[in-house]
Design an enzyme around this catalytic site. Sequence first.
Site, PDB file in Angstrom:
ATOM      1  N   HIS A  99     -11.159  -0.752   8.154  1.00  0.00           N
ATOM      2  CA  HIS A  99     -11.053  -0.294   6.764  1.00  0.00           C
ATOM      3  C   HIS A  99      -9.966  -1.086   6.046  1.00  0.00           C
ATOM      4  O   HIS A  99      -9.207  -1.840   6.667  1.00  0.00           O
ATOM      5  CB  HIS A  99     -10.684   1.200   6.719  1.00  0.00           C
ATOM      6  CG  HIS A  99      -9.316   1.506   7.239  1.00  0.00           C
ATOM      7  ND1 HIS A  99      -8.998   1.477   8.577  1.00  0.00           N
ATOM      8  CD2 HIS A  99      -8.159   1.823   6.592  1.00  0.00           C
ATOM      9  CE1 HIS A  99      -7.716   1.780   8.736  1.00  0.00           C
ATOM     10  NE2 HIS A  99      -7.183   1.981   7.552  1.00  0.00           N
ATOM     11  N   ASP A 101      -6.980   0.021   2.996  1.00  0.00           N
ATOM     12  CA  ASP A 101      -6.452   1.266   2.439  1.00  0.00           C
ATOM     13  C   ASP A 101      -6.780   1.402   0.949  1.00  0.00           C
ATOM     14  O   ASP A 101      -6.615   0.454   0.177  1.00  0.00           O
ATOM     15  CB  ASP A 101      -4.930   1.316   2.621  1.00  0.00           C
ATOM     16  CG  ASP A 101      -4.532   1.250   4.096  1.00  0.00           C
ATOM     17  OD1 ASP A 101      -5.323   1.678   4.950  1.00  0.00           O
ATOM     18  OD2 ASP A 101      -3.416   0.755   4.382  1.00  0.00           O
ATOM     19  N   HIS A 253      -8.101  -3.635   8.528  1.00  0.00           N
ATOM     20  CA  HIS A 253      -7.386  -3.365   9.775  1.00  0.00           C
ATOM     21  C   HIS A 253      -8.053  -2.221  10.511  1.00  0.00           C
ATOM     22  O   HIS A 253      -8.831  -1.447   9.932  1.00  0.00           O
ATOM     23  CB  HIS A 253      -5.900  -3.101   9.527  1.00  0.00           C
ATOM     24  CG  HIS A 253      -5.613  -2.010   8.542  1.00  0.00           C
ATOM     25  ND1 HIS A 253      -5.735  -2.181   7.183  1.00  0.00           N
ATOM     26  CD2 HIS A 253      -5.207  -0.733   8.724  1.00  0.00           C
ATOM     27  CE1 HIS A 253      -5.419  -1.058   6.568  1.00  0.00           C
ATOM     28  NE2 HIS A 253      -5.103  -0.150   7.481  1.00  0.00           N
ATOM     29  N   ARG A 268       4.296   4.572   7.170  1.00  0.00           N
ATOM     30  CA  ARG A 268       3.553   3.689   6.260  1.00  0.00           C
ATOM     31  C   ARG A 268       3.919   3.954   4.811  1.00  0.00           C
ATOM     32  O   ARG A 268       3.959   5.097   4.363  1.00  0.00           O
ATOM     33  CB  ARG A 268       2.042   3.878   6.427  1.00  0.00           C
ATOM     34  CG  ARG A 268       1.261   2.748   5.771  1.00  0.00           C
ATOM     35  CD  ARG A 268      -0.226   2.952   5.870  1.00  0.00           C
ATOM     36  NE  ARG A 268      -0.732   3.593   4.684  1.00  0.00           N
ATOM     37  CZ  ARG A 268      -1.991   3.964   4.525  1.00  0.00           C
ATOM     38  NH1 ARG A 268      -2.866   3.765   5.489  1.00  0.00           N
ATOM     39  NH2 ARG A 268      -2.394   4.545   3.414  1.00  0.00           N
TER      40      ARG A 268
END
Length: 277
Positions: A99, A101, A253, A268
């Site tokens: 995917h 983000d 990623h 994150r």
Amino acid sequence: MASEVLDVRPLDRCGASIDGIDVTCATDDQIDAIRTAIFQRGVVFIQGRVLAPEEQIAFARRLAPIVINRYFPKAERYPEIAKVEKSESQRTNIGGAWHTDHSYDVAPSMGSVLMAVKTPPEGGDTLFADLYAAYDALSPGLKATLRTLKAHHVSAHAFGEGGHYAKSDRPELGGFKDTPEAVHPVVITHPGSGKPVLYVNPAFTTRFVGWTREESMALLSYLYQHATQDRFVRRFQWRAGSMAIWDNRCTWHHALNDYQGHHRLMHRITLEGGPLS
Ligand code: SIN
């Protein structure tokens, strides 16, 4: 990649490593060089110490404004930091499929700053795919067709009621009513590098505008298997204090979930981007 202010080493397949930098006291020129490396190489890897939340936030803010993730648990007192965590007893990880983000946002995120706080004894690596290279390797005919298309990006099937996480052993990551959707060109011009890049991804792209899901999946499946060939993919092994800063417009990623029974905690921060064209 030439940089007079930083030791940026391009890696084969995807990404670059940057050695010998303490990001908490980087100069403005070094911050600019890190941003350029991300735009050109897709992801940069920096091995350092585990940063305190304030330090990671201050560094990320120098790269771009921060956006708060809607779905992930936050570090206590620091809503800017999403905790990407799996405990010893949980089975489902966060981001355990290819995917990029926030592609479901109308103004998708520019990038993400992920720092390893606690790593399992083995496993828990992350794969990164280079979507510039994947696009470049397509035939001129397919590129021309893709450039005429737009695609729907949807979050409900992952984070909404009845979605992937709601049905897993991580229901706290799902069941949300706020599930944005967006339409983006299938080939965008990267705002930082000016290069064309394929902007669909296996997790959030559901179909091409004006095409059925079934019709779309025939071509999307081809693109997904094309872009995840070994020749476009780098595997990154984390240790506590490792940091990866990736560009969400030109990479995908995939967080590998091969460490059952062990704890993994990453901090994150998501960086603001803008509309894509
Ligand atoms: C993510 O998908 O943002 C997390 C990646 C990882 O945990 O390696």
